[in-house]
Write an enzyme that holds these catalytic residues in place. Sequence first.
Site, PDB file in Angstrom:
ATOM      1  N   GLN A 117      47.238  29.922   5.523  1.00 16.06           N
ATOM      2  CA  GLN A 117      47.362  29.405   6.957  1.00 16.06           C
ATOM      3  C   GLN A 117      46.321  28.924   7.637  1.00 16.06           C
ATOM      4  O   GLN A 117      45.663  27.872   7.163  1.00 16.06           O
ATOM      5  CB  GLN A 117      47.712  31.037   7.656  1.00 16.06           C
ATOM      6  CG  GLN A 117      49.176  31.759   7.608  1.00 16.06           C
ATOM      7  CD  GLN A 117      49.111  32.645   6.076  1.00 16.06           C
ATOM      8  OE1 GLN A 117      48.186  33.123   6.186  1.00 16.06           O
ATOM      9  NE2 GLN A 117      50.081  32.225   5.396  1.00 16.06           N
ATOM     10  N   SER A 153      42.333  12.104   3.358  1.00 12.90           N
ATOM     11  CA  SER A 153      43.587  11.861   2.733  1.00 12.90           C
ATOM     12  C   SER A 153      44.472  10.999   3.040  1.00 12.90           C
ATOM     13  O   SER A 153      44.661  11.002   4.169  1.00 12.90           O
ATOM     14  CB  SER A 153      44.055  13.380   2.372  1.00 12.90           C
ATOM     15  OG  SER A 153      45.368  13.160   1.895  1.00 12.90           O
ATOM     16  N   THR A 195      49.162  35.223  12.528  1.00 14.12           N
ATOM     17  CA  THR A 195      49.441  36.009  11.311  1.00 14.12           C
ATOM     18  C   THR A 195      48.860  37.325  11.254  1.00 14.12           C
ATOM     19  O   THR A 195      48.051  37.630  12.072  1.00 14.12           O
ATOM     20  CB  THR A 195      49.557  35.275  10.000  1.00 14.12           C
ATOM     21  OG1 THR A 195      50.304  35.991   9.055  1.00 14.12           O
ATOM     22  CG2 THR A 195      48.112  34.941   9.288  1.00 14.12           C
ATOM     23  N   LYS A 249      45.949  21.786   2.582  1.00 14.65           N
ATOM     24  CA  LYS A 249      44.972  22.558   1.932  1.00 14.65           C
ATOM     25  C   LYS A 249      45.317  22.393   0.410  1.00 14.65           C
ATOM     26  O   LYS A 249      44.444  22.297  -0.470  1.00 14.65           O
ATOM     27  CB  LYS A 249      45.034  24.015   2.308  1.00 14.65           C
ATOM     28  CG  LYS A 249      44.112  24.413   3.609  1.00 14.65           C
ATOM     29  CD  LYS A 249      44.445  25.792   4.024  1.00 14.65           C
ATOM     30  CE  LYS A 249      45.704  26.644   4.160  1.00 14.65           C
ATOM     31  NZ  LYS A 249      46.214  25.949   5.481  1.00 14.65           N
ATOM     32  N   LYS A 283      46.576  20.250  -1.421  1.00 16.02           N
ATOM     33  CA  LYS A 283      46.175  19.124  -2.277  1.00 16.02           C
ATOM     34  C   LYS A 283      44.773  19.047  -2.402  1.00 16.02           C
ATOM     35  O   LYS A 283      44.155  18.587  -3.333  1.00 16.02           O
ATOM     36  CB  LYS A 283      46.576  17.955  -1.109  1.00 16.02           C
ATOM     37  CG  LYS A 283      46.000  16.383  -1.692  1.00 16.02           C
ATOM     38  CD  LYS A 283      46.436  15.417  -0.914  1.00 16.02           C
ATOM     39  CE  LYS A 283      45.448  14.170  -1.444  1.00 16.02           C
ATOM     40  NZ  LYS A 283      45.846  12.964  -1.004  1.00 16.02           N
ATOM     41  N   ASP A 328      47.086   8.507   7.307  1.00 10.84           N
ATOM     42  CA  ASP A 328      48.265   7.591   7.243  1.00 10.84           C
ATOM     43  C   ASP A 328      49.250   7.724   8.174  1.00 10.84           C
ATOM     44  O   ASP A 328      50.203   6.775   8.415  1.00 10.84           O
ATOM     45  CB  ASP A 328      48.875   7.209   5.744  1.00 10.84           C
ATOM     46  CG  ASP A 328      49.176   8.625   5.202  1.00 10.84           C
ATOM     47  OD1 ASP A 328      48.519   9.569   5.122  1.00 10.84           O
ATOM     48  OD2 ASP A 328      50.425   8.763   4.972  1.00 10.84           O
ATOM     49  N   ASP A 340      48.884  24.425   7.480  1.00 15.56           N
ATOM     50  CA  ASP A 340      49.838  23.430   7.219  1.00 15.56           C
ATOM     51  C   ASP A 340      49.118  21.886   7.232  1.00 15.56           C
ATOM     52  O   ASP A 340      49.344  20.788   7.337  1.00 15.56           O
ATOM     53  CB  ASP A 340      50.881  23.148   8.096  1.00 15.56           C
ATOM     54  CG  ASP A 340      51.885  24.186   8.005  1.00 15.56           C
ATOM     55  OD1 ASP A 340      52.080  24.838   6.786  1.00 15.56           O
ATOM     56  OD2 ASP A 340      52.477  24.505   8.976  1.00 15.56           O
ATOM     57  N   GLY A 391      52.642  28.011   2.148  1.00 19.31           N
ATOM     58  CA  GLY A 391      53.478  27.012   1.337  1.00 19.31           C
ATOM     59  C   GLY A 391      52.720  25.522   1.288  1.00 19.31           C
ATOM     60  O   GLY A 391      52.174  24.936   2.024  1.00 19.31           O
ATOM     61  N   HIS A 392      51.979  25.797  -0.030  1.00 14.80           N
ATOM     62  CA  HIS A 392      50.747  24.820  -0.347  1.00 14.80           C
ATOM     63  C   HIS A 392      51.386  23.671  -1.207  1.00 14.80           C
ATOM     64  O   HIS A 392      51.786  24.039  -2.361  1.00 14.80           O
ATOM     65  CB  HIS A 392      49.640  25.326  -1.000  1.00 14.80           C
ATOM     66  CG  HIS A 392      48.834  26.500  -0.039  1.00 14.80           C
ATOM     67  ND1 HIS A 392      47.684  27.064  -0.381  1.00 14.80           N
ATOM     68  CD2 HIS A 392      48.885  26.386   1.249  1.00 14.80           C
ATOM     69  CE1 HIS A 392      47.329  27.719   0.790  1.00 14.80           C
ATOM     70  NE2 HIS A 392      47.990  27.262   1.596  1.00 14.80           N
ATOM     71  N   ARG A 399      48.017  53.196   6.931  1.00 12.05           N
ATOM     72  CA  ARG A 399      47.493  54.124   5.749  1.00 12.05           C
ATOM     73  C   ARG A 399      48.755  54.802   5.170  1.00 12.05           C
ATOM     74  O   ARG A 399      48.635  55.902   4.540  1.00 12.05           O
ATOM     75  CB  ARG A 399      46.507  55.272   6.027  1.00 12.05           C
ATOM     76  CG  ARG A 399      45.316  54.316   6.268  1.00 12.05           C
ATOM     77  CD  ARG A 399      44.103  54.966   7.048  1.00 12.05           C
ATOM     78  NE  ARG A 399      44.589  55.148   8.473  1.00 12.05           N
ATOM     79  CZ  ARG A 399      43.952  55.482   9.396  1.00 12.05           C
ATOM     80  NH1 ARG A 399      42.869  56.213   9.098  1.00 12.05           N
ATOM     81  NH2 ARG A 399      44.299  55.785  10.542  1.00 12.05           N
TER      82      ARG A 399
HETATM   83  P1  IMP Z   1      53.780  35.679   9.514  1.00 11.82           P
HETATM   84  O1  IMP Z   1      52.631  35.259   8.804  1.00 11.82           O
HETATM   85  O2  IMP Z   1      55.306  35.407   8.789  1.00 11.82           O
HETATM   86  O3  IMP Z   1      53.776  37.015  10.211  1.00 11.82           O
HETATM   87  O4  IMP Z   1      54.051  34.650  10.889  1.00 11.82           O
HETATM   88  C1  IMP Z   1      53.119  34.641  12.007  1.00 11.82           C
HETATM   89  C2  IMP Z   1      52.687  33.108  12.342  1.00 11.82           C
HETATM   90  O5  IMP Z   1      52.225  32.316  11.463  1.00 11.82           O
HETATM   91  C3  IMP Z   1      53.886  32.227  12.736  1.00 11.82           C
HETATM   92  O6  IMP Z   1      53.784  31.513  13.829  1.00 11.82           O
HETATM   93  C4  IMP Z   1      54.134  31.383  11.458  1.00 11.82           C
HETATM   94  O7  IMP Z   1      55.000  30.327  11.658  1.00 11.82           O
HETATM   95  C5  IMP Z   1      52.840  30.994  11.343  1.00 11.82           C
HETATM   96  N1  IMP Z   1      52.382  30.963   9.553  1.00 11.82           N
HETATM   97  C6  IMP Z   1      52.446  31.969   8.642  1.00 11.82           C
HETATM   98  N2  IMP Z   1      52.262  31.378   7.453  1.00 11.82           N
HETATM   99  C7  IMP Z   1      51.953  30.122   7.761  1.00 11.82           C
HETATM  100  C8  IMP Z   1      51.695  28.873   6.942  1.00 11.82           C
HETATM  101  O8  IMP Z   1      51.411  29.050   5.686  1.00 11.82           O
HETATM  102  N3  IMP Z   1      51.535  27.551   7.581  1.00 11.82           N
HETATM  103  C9  IMP Z   1      51.872  27.420   8.910  1.00 11.82           C
HETATM  104  N4  IMP Z   1      52.425  28.590   9.860  1.00 11.82           N
HETATM  105  C10 IMP Z   1      52.021  29.756   9.182  1.00 11.82           C
END
Ligand code: IMP
Length: 446
Positions: A227, A416, A242, A17, A19, A336, A14, A41-42, A144
Amino acid sequence: MPVNIAVIGAQWGDEGKGKIVDLLTRHVSVVARYQGGHNAGHTVNVGDAQFILHLLPSGILHAGVRCVIGNGVVVDPDALFDEIETLSRQGVEVDDRLLISDKAHVILPYHRELEVLAEARRGDRKIGTTSRGIGPSYEDKVARRGIRIADLADDADEADDGPLAAAIRENVSARNRAVGGAEADWRVVHAEARSVWERLERWVGDASLFLARAMDEGACVLFEGAQGTMLDIDHGTYPFVTSSNGTVGGICTGLGVGPKAIGGVLGIAKAYTTRVGEGPLPTELHGDAGNQLRESGREYGASTGRPRRCGWYDAVVVRYAVRVNGLDAIAVTKLDVLDSLDEIPLCTGYRYRGEVLTEFPSNGAVLAACEPVYETLPGWSSPTAGVRRYEDLPSEARSYLERIEAVTGVPIAIVSTGADRAETIVVREGLIDRWQADAAVPASAS
Ligand code: IMP
């Protein structure tokens, strides 16, 4: 020679990235995702329009740019189709600009169920995952027994007795043993998995080969990390991570390219720190201070809407990201958001048993016992929101950035100052120039 750039999260994801990738995409003809899935979520704001990309590389917003989803990504076909439809409603057509590696693994409905169950069973030790089925799909890959995109095409499966049917039968029966209650019918899962192939087929191919040819033809590639470093399965705050390598090494394994293909590595870091989900966050702010940062930064997850935990800039973390990714520079985002503060603490080390640590500890128990060591800088007299030239920043904001550079150990290339593409300061033209090149559009992408 064009130089390919990697864009990598230097904190817990978060960082903004989307932008920065969008901004740099004007210098490249291919954008490639190498890990993760639709847990990402970009967010990209263009004028009044807001686009949130989950699985598709952010380059998709630029007409003519080819986008690659590599073998290291896990693909939920339904989520992919939804995203393509949402973009189309917003006036962005994917057409034939997308290439999905035939070796990427798929996420099927039982992966989501297994994840919810695993999190519930962990109780207090839950990870706080996104419930998208990401982890269980990677688990199947490593065990596998996973199903790859190319497997969905298996003609032998029309009679329900091919290799795809056998794999799904086995995986669904494991799911039935694990979940209990009403049993899932493997035939239904199999029929659904087969049915997506017709829609997917046009985009599936050999991503490694495509990239090699494109680079031979002079294309410039942007490798888009998802991530962040601290969520990396190997280098992050395990087990609160993750299931993939969002750090630079994931590019080679997740796309099938050699390390020399990576010419520059840009880390992205917020001017403060956030994380969503459970796990350590040394500079976390509780109470009003945390709430204030969350509200001014609108710190709610782009994928799940969950409130993000907020804290001060942690130079120990970003220095660590510099080391494990070989960052050449960083982009500092959301400056900002700090506009209304009188003073801004900056973490430069951790106090542990009377000593000051300047390197991020690998051991979770040591980290848990660490207290951040702060130095405090003055806030600024006038807002930075929307400022587009470095010299127009208030002097205190420049001092804050210069201190970040000094304690992080790499130059700041971009700052930014707002969500819009235009609300950006390119600080080091030279560095960005070096990464730019007269990128050619690969013939095979036309
Ligand atoms: P998972 O990727 O859904 O297995 O989640 C594992 C951890 O990574 C959790 O703490 C999620 O909140 C975090 N996480 C996964 N994807 C993102 C992301 O795109 N942004 C921020 N945290 C993420």
